[in-house]
Design a protein around this motif. Structure first.
Motif, PDB file in Angstrom:
ATOM      1  N   GLY A 195       0.932  -0.907   0.117  1.00 16.59           N
ATOM      2  CA  GLY A 195      -0.411  -0.250  -0.333  1.00 16.59           C
ATOM      3  C   GLY A 195       1.067   0.862  -0.125  1.00 16.59           C
ATOM      4  O   GLY A 195       1.987   1.298  -0.353  1.00 16.59           O
ATOM      5  N   VAL A 196       1.012   2.645   1.001  1.00 19.41           N
ATOM      6  CA  VAL A 196       0.887   3.538   0.328  1.00 19.41           C
ATOM      7  C   VAL A 196       1.689   3.783   2.208  1.00 19.41           C
ATOM      8  O   VAL A 196       0.998   3.609   3.429  1.00 19.41           O
ATOM      9  CB  VAL A 196       0.500   4.561   0.554  1.00 19.41           C
ATOM     10  CG1 VAL A 196       0.739   5.524   0.768  1.00 19.41           C
ATOM     11  CG2 VAL A 196      -0.500   4.397  -0.994  1.00 19.41           C
ATOM     12  N   HIS A 197       2.711   3.786   2.269  1.00 18.17           N
ATOM     13  CA  HIS A 197       3.905   3.704   3.064  1.00 18.17           C
ATOM     14  C   HIS A 197       3.719   5.324   3.603  1.00 18.17           C
ATOM     15  O   HIS A 197       5.036   5.904   2.933  1.00 18.17           O
ATOM     16  CB  HIS A 197       4.785   2.680   3.742  1.00 18.17           C
ATOM     17  CG  HIS A 197       4.558   1.593   3.363  1.00 18.17           C
ATOM     18  ND1 HIS A 197       3.558   0.386   3.756  1.00 18.17           N
ATOM     19  CD2 HIS A 197       4.738   0.785   2.134  1.00 18.17           C
ATOM     20  CE1 HIS A 197       3.896  -0.542   3.203  1.00 18.17           C
ATOM     21  NE2 HIS A 197       4.290  -0.278   1.782  1.00 18.17           N
ATOM     22  N   ALA A 222      13.292  23.932   6.193  1.00 14.23           N
ATOM     23  CA  ALA A 222      14.694  24.160   5.029  1.00 14.23           C
ATOM     24  C   ALA A 222      13.854  23.773   4.118  1.00 14.23           C
ATOM     25  O   ALA A 222      13.486  23.194   3.029  1.00 14.23           O
ATOM     26  CB  ALA A 222      15.342  23.332   6.124  1.00 14.23           C
ATOM     27  N   GLU A 223      16.110  23.214   3.628  1.00 13.84           N
ATOM     28  CA  GLU A 223      15.622  22.723   1.727  1.00 13.84           C
ATOM     29  C   GLU A 223      14.938  21.425   1.327  1.00 13.84           C
ATOM     30  O   GLU A 223      15.709  21.145   0.205  1.00 13.84           O
ATOM     31  CB  GLU A 223      17.124  23.279   1.582  1.00 13.84           C
ATOM     32  CG  GLU A 223      16.982  24.554   0.949  1.00 13.84           C
ATOM     33  CD  GLU A 223      15.763  25.908   0.166  1.00 13.84           C
ATOM     34  OE1 GLU A 223      15.911  25.444  -0.813  1.00 13.84           O
ATOM     35  OE2 GLU A 223      15.455  26.489   1.126  1.00 13.84           O
ATOM     36  N   ARG A 224      14.739  20.612   2.416  1.00 13.09           N
ATOM     37  CA  ARG A 224      15.175  19.103   1.905  1.00 13.09           C
ATOM     38  C   ARG A 224      13.786  18.952   1.231  1.00 13.09           C
ATOM     39  O   ARG A 224      12.852  19.240   1.029  1.00 13.09           O
ATOM     40  CB  ARG A 224      15.636  18.302   3.354  1.00 13.09           C
ATOM     41  CG  ARG A 224      13.706  17.995   4.141  1.00 13.09           C
ATOM     42  CD  ARG A 224      12.247  17.417   3.742  1.00 13.09           C
ATOM     43  NE  ARG A 224      11.902  18.099   4.721  1.00 13.09           N
ATOM     44  CZ  ARG A 224      10.410  18.380   4.226  1.00 13.09           C
ATOM     45  NH1 ARG A 224      11.131  18.959   3.128  1.00 13.09           N
ATOM     46  NH2 ARG A 224       9.528  18.582   5.123  1.00 13.09           N
ATOM     47  N   ARG A 225      14.687  17.481  -0.104  1.00  9.17           N
ATOM     48  CA  ARG A 225      12.871  17.324  -0.083  1.00  9.17           C
ATOM     49  C   ARG A 225      11.400  16.718  -0.039  1.00  9.17           C
ATOM     50  O   ARG A 225      12.063  16.124   1.199  1.00  9.17           O
ATOM     51  CB  ARG A 225      13.079  16.803  -1.466  1.00  9.17           C
ATOM     52  CG  ARG A 225      14.674  17.554  -2.533  1.00  9.17           C
ATOM     53  CD  ARG A 225      14.596  16.627  -4.009  1.00  9.17           C
ATOM     54  NE  ARG A 225      15.780  15.796  -3.724  1.00  9.17           N
ATOM     55  CZ  ARG A 225      16.747  15.315  -4.081  1.00  9.17           C
ATOM     56  NH1 ARG A 225      17.082  16.590  -5.126  1.00  9.17           N
ATOM     57  NH2 ARG A 225      17.718  14.264  -3.107  1.00  9.17           N
ATOM     58  N   ALA A 226      10.935  16.785  -0.338  1.00 14.23           N
ATOM     59  CA  ALA A 226       9.501  16.034  -0.407  1.00 14.23           C
ATOM     60  C   ALA A 226       9.518  15.110  -0.823  1.00 14.23           C
ATOM     61  O   ALA A 226       9.164  15.653  -2.090  1.00 14.23           O
ATOM     62  CB  ALA A 226       8.065  16.373  -0.028  1.00 14.23           C
ATOM     63  N   VAL A 227       8.960  13.932  -0.732  1.00 18.56           N
ATOM     64  CA  VAL A 227       8.914  13.058  -1.998  1.00 18.56           C
ATOM     65  C   VAL A 227       7.979  11.804  -1.831  1.00 18.56           C
ATOM     66  O   VAL A 227       7.753  11.369  -0.738  1.00 18.56           O
ATOM     67  CB  VAL A 227      10.377  11.954  -2.265  1.00 18.56           C
ATOM     68  CG1 VAL A 227      11.958  13.268  -3.015  1.00 18.56           C
ATOM     69  CG2 VAL A 227      10.507  11.632  -1.164  1.00 18.56           C
ATOM     70  N   ALA A 228       7.965  11.306  -3.138  1.00 14.66           N
ATOM     71  CA  ALA A 228       7.293  10.165  -3.249  1.00 14.66           C
ATOM     72  C   ALA A 228       7.507   8.955  -4.128  1.00 14.66           C
ATOM     73  O   ALA A 228       7.972   9.562  -5.034  1.00 14.66           O
ATOM     74  CB  ALA A 228       5.629  10.415  -3.606  1.00 14.66           C
ATOM     75  N   LEU A 229       7.640   8.421  -3.587  1.00 13.67           N
ATOM     76  CA  LEU A 229       8.530   7.017  -4.150  1.00 13.67           C
ATOM     77  C   LEU A 229       7.535   5.928  -4.746  1.00 13.67           C
ATOM     78  O   LEU A 229       7.151   5.315  -3.693  1.00 13.67           O
ATOM     79  CB  LEU A 229       9.914   6.569  -3.129  1.00 13.67           C
ATOM     80  CG  LEU A 229      10.206   7.132  -2.770  1.00 13.67           C
ATOM     81  CD1 LEU A 229      11.827   6.736  -1.642  1.00 13.67           C
ATOM     82  CD2 LEU A 229      11.242   8.787  -3.945  1.00 13.67           C
ATOM     83  N   ALA A 230       8.202   5.242  -5.988  1.00 12.86           N
ATOM     84  CA  ALA A 230       7.250   3.391  -6.130  1.00 12.86           C
ATOM     85  C   ALA A 230       8.463   3.019  -6.089  1.00 12.86           C
ATOM     86  O   ALA A 230       9.597   2.985  -6.382  1.00 12.86           O
ATOM     87  CB  ALA A 230       6.575   3.580  -7.395  1.00 12.86           C
ATOM     88  N   ALA A 231       8.441   1.730  -5.248  1.00 13.56           N
ATOM     89  CA  ALA A 231       9.515   0.737  -5.074  1.00 13.56           C
ATOM     90  C   ALA A 231       9.067  -0.711  -5.952  1.00 13.56           C
ATOM     91  O   ALA A 231       7.710  -1.194  -6.735  1.00 13.56           O
ATOM     92  CB  ALA A 231       9.454   0.133  -3.791  1.00 13.56           C
ATOM     93  N   PHE A 236       6.200   4.838  -1.122  1.00 12.94           N
ATOM     94  CA  PHE A 236       6.880   5.454  -0.138  1.00 12.94           C
ATOM     95  C   PHE A 236       6.377   7.029   0.509  1.00 12.94           C
ATOM     96  O   PHE A 236       6.258   7.455  -1.555  1.00 12.94           O
ATOM     97  CB  PHE A 236       7.933   5.145   0.461  1.00 12.94           C
ATOM     98  CG  PHE A 236       8.288   4.040   0.846  1.00 12.94           C
ATOM     99  CD1 PHE A 236       8.596   3.013   1.680  1.00 12.94           C
ATOM    100  CD2 PHE A 236       8.952   2.796  -0.646  1.00 12.94           C
ATOM    101  CE1 PHE A 236       8.871   2.241   2.269  1.00 12.94           C
ATOM    102  CE2 PHE A 236       8.981   1.635  -0.562  1.00 12.94           C
ATOM    103  CZ  PHE A 236       8.877   1.294   1.182  1.00 12.94           C
ATOM    104  N   VAL A 237       5.877   7.722   1.232  1.00 12.90           N
ATOM    105  CA  VAL A 237       5.224   8.934   1.040  1.00 12.90           C
ATOM    106  C   VAL A 237       6.117   9.423   2.425  1.00 12.90           C
ATOM    107  O   VAL A 237       5.711   9.308   2.991  1.00 12.90           O
ATOM    108  CB  VAL A 237       3.841   9.713   0.671  1.00 12.90           C
ATOM    109  CG1 VAL A 237       3.883  11.114   1.331  1.00 12.90           C
ATOM    110  CG2 VAL A 237       3.843   8.735  -0.163  1.00 12.90           C
TER     111      VAL A 237
END
Lengths: 275, 275, 275
Positions: free
Chosen positions: A68-70, A80-89, A95-96
């Motif tokens: 599912g979605v984790h 701050a400058e860190r990225r926010a991401v959504a990933l598909a494995a 993963f979000v």
């Protein structure tokens, strides 16, 4: 609506704790966007801002989590400058969360990251986005849309998986018949989880019941015993055992190994069979 | 059964904590009466009997909560003469809990109370009603019936909304270029939430990075800095920031502002730009 | 799929706490096996390895729990020779957990055990079964299958109900006009729950407002008052009241009776009407 869709699941891990309303508000945001999704709280007790502990728990639990979605939020760099991401494995899991390594070991365990999207300016975020609560304004809404079937590509801008922040969990090594291992994490019982596995114990030749010496960085030595379960512990002796995710841990039955040894995450221990 | 009905939601806020079975039993009571309702735990970590903290959290979270039934139990007067009520707000939200002001600010934010019912002798309550656990015996059953579509008027006896106990949260004021604000609440990280908003900061002329002085009631003065996010904090300095619900808060990155300043809810602070 | 099946419920009680991921992983395992079941967390705050406290809470809450599967894990003997069992009670409830008495009083309250199955080698368990986390590998999977309608007989090997470990909760007695009762449990507010009921108070002739003497094992005597609710307490006096599950408890309004009397579970108190 397919059967699969009806049983879509978001798992949710964070360092928000349960004393405040942070987790509840994220649940509410998800329910408003995707009423049919089921949210499973993996844990919200990750020590504050401890990305490595969060990564460890997520990766260690992954094989028990439905595909599912984790959603994972341990985010010292929020705002701050860190990225926010959504990933598909590779195995279909999504993963979000923040791009700080938190989801990296779990995504590797899920076959590796096949697609990544930068979601900081996602069209799905809640406006106005606060500077300090991206769980609510960014991560929960993106997780909810994905759980309800929206395509990953629509979550934001494409990102090269190779550009993501990686995180390697520490490993142990055997040297001269002794095991050198770092304490990864202390659970609420005071059990010390080591960066070492049951395989290491086998390579040391440890059998259930065998005596050990635990040496701290200070040089101090404490006797211990290798056992299969807590029930085998005698009195309040220190025990070493293979825990439920196959990692070695140090414990005291009905007591706290962390308090006894006066150490915690990051400490290094040397384990040697008693001769 | 309509789609709307299938996704009906109860949000649940209390000071019960999660160490005991109180919250779980309320969930069970709700599930037995209205199996299809979804219960979202907003938080159960409200400080014991702190009606004002509960009111603050409920009102501050409301815009993120799906329209539904909002069950709220912080109830120092349980068993005494305080009324138990169910309320309908102008925007369609329903509130169930004690008539002690707990739900008042949230109901105002929901457009004001348009109908009120006294539920102490509700036909829906579980008999026998205990003297000390109205969450289980009275509030949860009424919330569950309402969530399953029963009409508010059947919950009890009509009550004039004007007779309800009101609760005004403290406000801040600017005087001679200085902001006077009360500490509303300390979260588990030791962040001090002030009865002041980002607008007050603007009126003081504060810009991100600007220096401040925080003056305690004792006269003691501590330097601080106005920042946009925790990530901008330098070392363990005191910071003032606009939090996720647009209220000003005082914090220490990776530390506790409450411990540093040795103050908590109810304390008054004066904030002045450093010159 | 019948309506009943669609609303199947598992209640879940344990001593896992919420700081770690243990509860979340069990939820995940259940959701993977039986996505449509609803899991109600009764509490995970049972004091560590305190089988009697767990038994007390489960039995005391039972009448409020929907008929379903009651999963209970307080398991000091995990990995040792204790049996793991699934039980059917006369009223249709099912219980899954260790055979250490934890579920015994609740099952008696459910009409008694009509069928029992030893599940240690259940075909439904997750392989490999860890030595220390049977909640995840054994109890949760069995509870999930039962909740999804699988027959109890398929969960394992039949067992004679008479062979199960029983657990009798302590009872109180009245002797020479004085009540002798054990402290069963201290809740998070420091209220002391006694092994005595409102009936005992009646037999002592106590009426609301009446004065009492509480005598500790040390012989020390503290004055108290019998009241119907906390709101009747005057200042910080010790009060005795009939709690929400009809048991007598000792409390201090806005304070801790456990701290005041410096006693906890297992202590014996003598209550005598003040003359």
């Amino acid at each position: 609506m397919s059967e699969a869709a009806e049983t879509s699941v978001i798992t949710f891990l964070s360092d928000y704790g349960l004393a405040d309303e942070f987790v509840g508000v994220c649940h509410a945001v998800i329910a408003a966007i995707c009423p049919r999704v089921r949210v499973i709280d993996l844990t919200h007790g990750i020590p504050r801002q401890d990305v490595r502990a969060g990564a460890l728990i997520l990766a260690g639990s992954l094989r028990y989590l439905p595909v599912g979605v984790h959603l994972a939020v341990v985010d010292p760099g929020v705002g701050a400058e860190r990225r926010a991401v959504a990933l598909a494995a590779a195995d279909g899991r999504l993963f979000v969360g923040p791009d700080n390594g938190l989801m990296w070991p779990a995504a590797q365990a899920a076959g590796g990251i096949v697609r990544a999207v930068e979601i900081s300016r996602s069209r799905w975020r809640l406006e106005p986005v606060s500077a300090t609560f991206h769980g609510r304004d960014l991560f929960a809404p993106v997780a909810a849309r994905l759980a309800c079937g929206a395509p990953l590509a629509e979550a934001g801008e494409p990102l090269e998986p190779g550009e993501l922040v990686s995180l390697e969990l520490p490993s142990a090594r055997i040297d001269d018949g002794r095991l050198l291992a770092e304490v990864l994490y202390t659970d609420r019982f005071g059990n010390l989880q080591l960066a070492a596995s049951g395989e290491h114990a086998e390579r040391l030749g440890l059998r259930p019941g065998a005596g050990l010496e635990l040496q701290k960085e200070s040089g101090e030595i404490a006797p211990a015993r290798f056992v299969r379960t807590f029930a085998e512990a005698q009195g309040d002796e220190l025990i070493v055992y293979e825990d439920a995710v196959r990692r070695l841990a140090v414990a005291v039955n009905r007591g706290s190994a962390a308090a006894r040894l006066n150490i915690g995450a990051g400490a290094r221990l040397v384990l040697a069979p008693r001769t």
